[in-house]
Design an enzyme around this catalytic site. Structure first.
Site, PDB file in Angstrom:
ATOM      1  N   THR A 100      25.242  43.019  42.225  1.00  0.00           N
ATOM      2  CA  THR A 100      26.737  43.170  42.894  1.00  0.00           C
ATOM      3  C   THR A 100      27.469  44.145  42.794  1.00  0.00           C
ATOM      4  O   THR A 100      27.173  45.178  41.969  1.00  0.00           O
ATOM      5  CB  THR A 100      27.366  42.150  42.102  1.00  0.00           C
ATOM      6  OG1 THR A 100      28.727  41.475  42.396  1.00  0.00           O
ATOM      7  CG2 THR A 100      27.553  41.951  40.409  1.00  0.00           C
ATOM      8  N   TYR A 124      31.729  38.402  35.036  1.00  0.00           N
ATOM      9  CA  TYR A 124      30.630  38.075  36.244  1.00  0.00           C
ATOM     10  C   TYR A 124      29.916  39.499  36.490  1.00  0.00           C
ATOM     11  O   TYR A 124      28.772  39.720  35.840  1.00  0.00           O
ATOM     12  CB  TYR A 124      31.035  37.383  37.632  1.00  0.00           C
ATOM     13  CG  TYR A 124      29.870  37.624  38.594  1.00  0.00           C
ATOM     14  CD1 TYR A 124      29.108  36.827  38.727  1.00  0.00           C
ATOM     15  CD2 TYR A 124      29.570  38.388  39.266  1.00  0.00           C
ATOM     16  CE1 TYR A 124      28.089  37.007  39.654  1.00  0.00           C
ATOM     17  CE2 TYR A 124      28.698  38.869  40.326  1.00  0.00           C
ATOM     18  CZ  TYR A 124      28.067  37.945  40.377  1.00  0.00           C
ATOM     19  OH  TYR A 124      27.338  37.713  41.483  1.00  0.00           O
TER      20      TYR A 124
END
Length: 294
Positions: A100, A124
């Site tokens: 990501t 995250y």
């Protein structure tokens, strides 16, 4: 190529399996969450055996939930990736790990290179970075990290689908205009992953980090306007606002634009401009809406 796709029931996993259906020369094992718990090391080692490539599309994707349950999120996005990397090392299998833009701090003013320093601003991103480091440490010669961002597609919840759903219920929508990124069609990314896997097996693609986002950049506000225009809706129904208007448990990077410099060395082109894939992603007909422009 014998490929194992984990997370085959998710948005990206389903598109990846669909793309592979057009490649009958490849044998595919599509493992959903019910089929394979990637946090189970023994199950992972058994599943990986007999394949040439694993694409790990399984992930904890609830960014705000990760902020509240960081250990659980990291178990999936980090520790489980180490299980996969270890199994791939044991069985001589290449691993394509999805990561990501959230591994970056989001304070840049130019696209992040693949080797730019990482500094996640939320749980995250920290968990995903654990996964990246596991691939680099356990599979230095057979591990590929593909960072993506702003993913949308036909399956599952995503920003584009949400905008179209809200269009039927609200005359005006306020959308943040202070976060920049690259809207990326999951089907286009799936095609790129297959091409990367083929190049890896052929010895043309060096292991390491690649950035799997569409070219160009915009804000969520800009994307929402483009979605409305694509569906025959009035873009002026989208109004710009700031992130401060919508506080979330997890901080979001203000700048998530990624550079695509490594694809050329593998003989592959970067993903196309996000405007072009937005046209590909949706049928011309828009759903009925009381606010549709004649």
């Amino acid at each position: 190529m014998r490929m194992l796709v984990t997370g085959a029931g998710g948005m990206l996993g389903r598109d990846l399996v669909d793309v592979l259906a057009g490649h009958p020369e490849h044998a595919v094992t599509a493992a959903t969450r019910a089929d394979l718990d990637i946090t189970d090391p023994a199950a992972v080692h058994t599943a990986v055996a007999g394949h040439d490539v694993v694409v790990n599309a399984a992930a904890w994707t609830d960014v705000d939930g990760a902020e509240q349950h960081e250990a659980a999120a990291t178990a999936v996005n980090g520790d489980a990736v180490a299980h996969l990397a270890s199994a791939c090392a044991t069985h001589g299998v290449r691993l394509l790990q999805l990561s990501t833009d959230y591994v970056f701090p989001g304070d840049a003013t130019a696209p992040y290179r693949e080797d730019a320093p990482t500094a996640p601003v939320n749980a995250y991103g920290r968990g995903k970075l654990v996964g990246e480091r596991a691939v680099a440490g356990l599979l230095p010669d057979a591990g590929y990290v593909v960072r993506t961002a702003w993913l949308y597609g036909a399956h599952g919840r995503n920003f584009v689908r949400t905008m179209l759903d809200l269009a039927d219920r609200h005359e005006f929508l306020d959308v943040v205009d202070d976060q920049r990124g690259q809207p990326t069609w999951s089907y286009a990314l799936s095609r790129q992953l297959v091409a990367l896997a083929e190049a890896a097996l052929a010895g043309r693609a060096a292991p390491g980090v690649y950035h799997g986002t569409c070219s160009g950049e915009t804000t969520w506000y800009g994307l929402a306007r483009a979605v409305f225009a694509r569906h025959g809706l009035d873009p002026d129904r989208i109004r710009p606002t700031t992130s401060a208007r919508f506080p979330r448990p997890a901080a979001r990077p203000a700048y998530s634009v990624l550079g695509h410099g490594r694809w050329a060395a593998a003989g592959l082109s970067p993903l196309p401009d996000w405007h072009d894939t937005l046209v590909d992603a949706f049928a011309p007909a828009a759903p009925p809406s009381p606010w549709k422009v004649a």
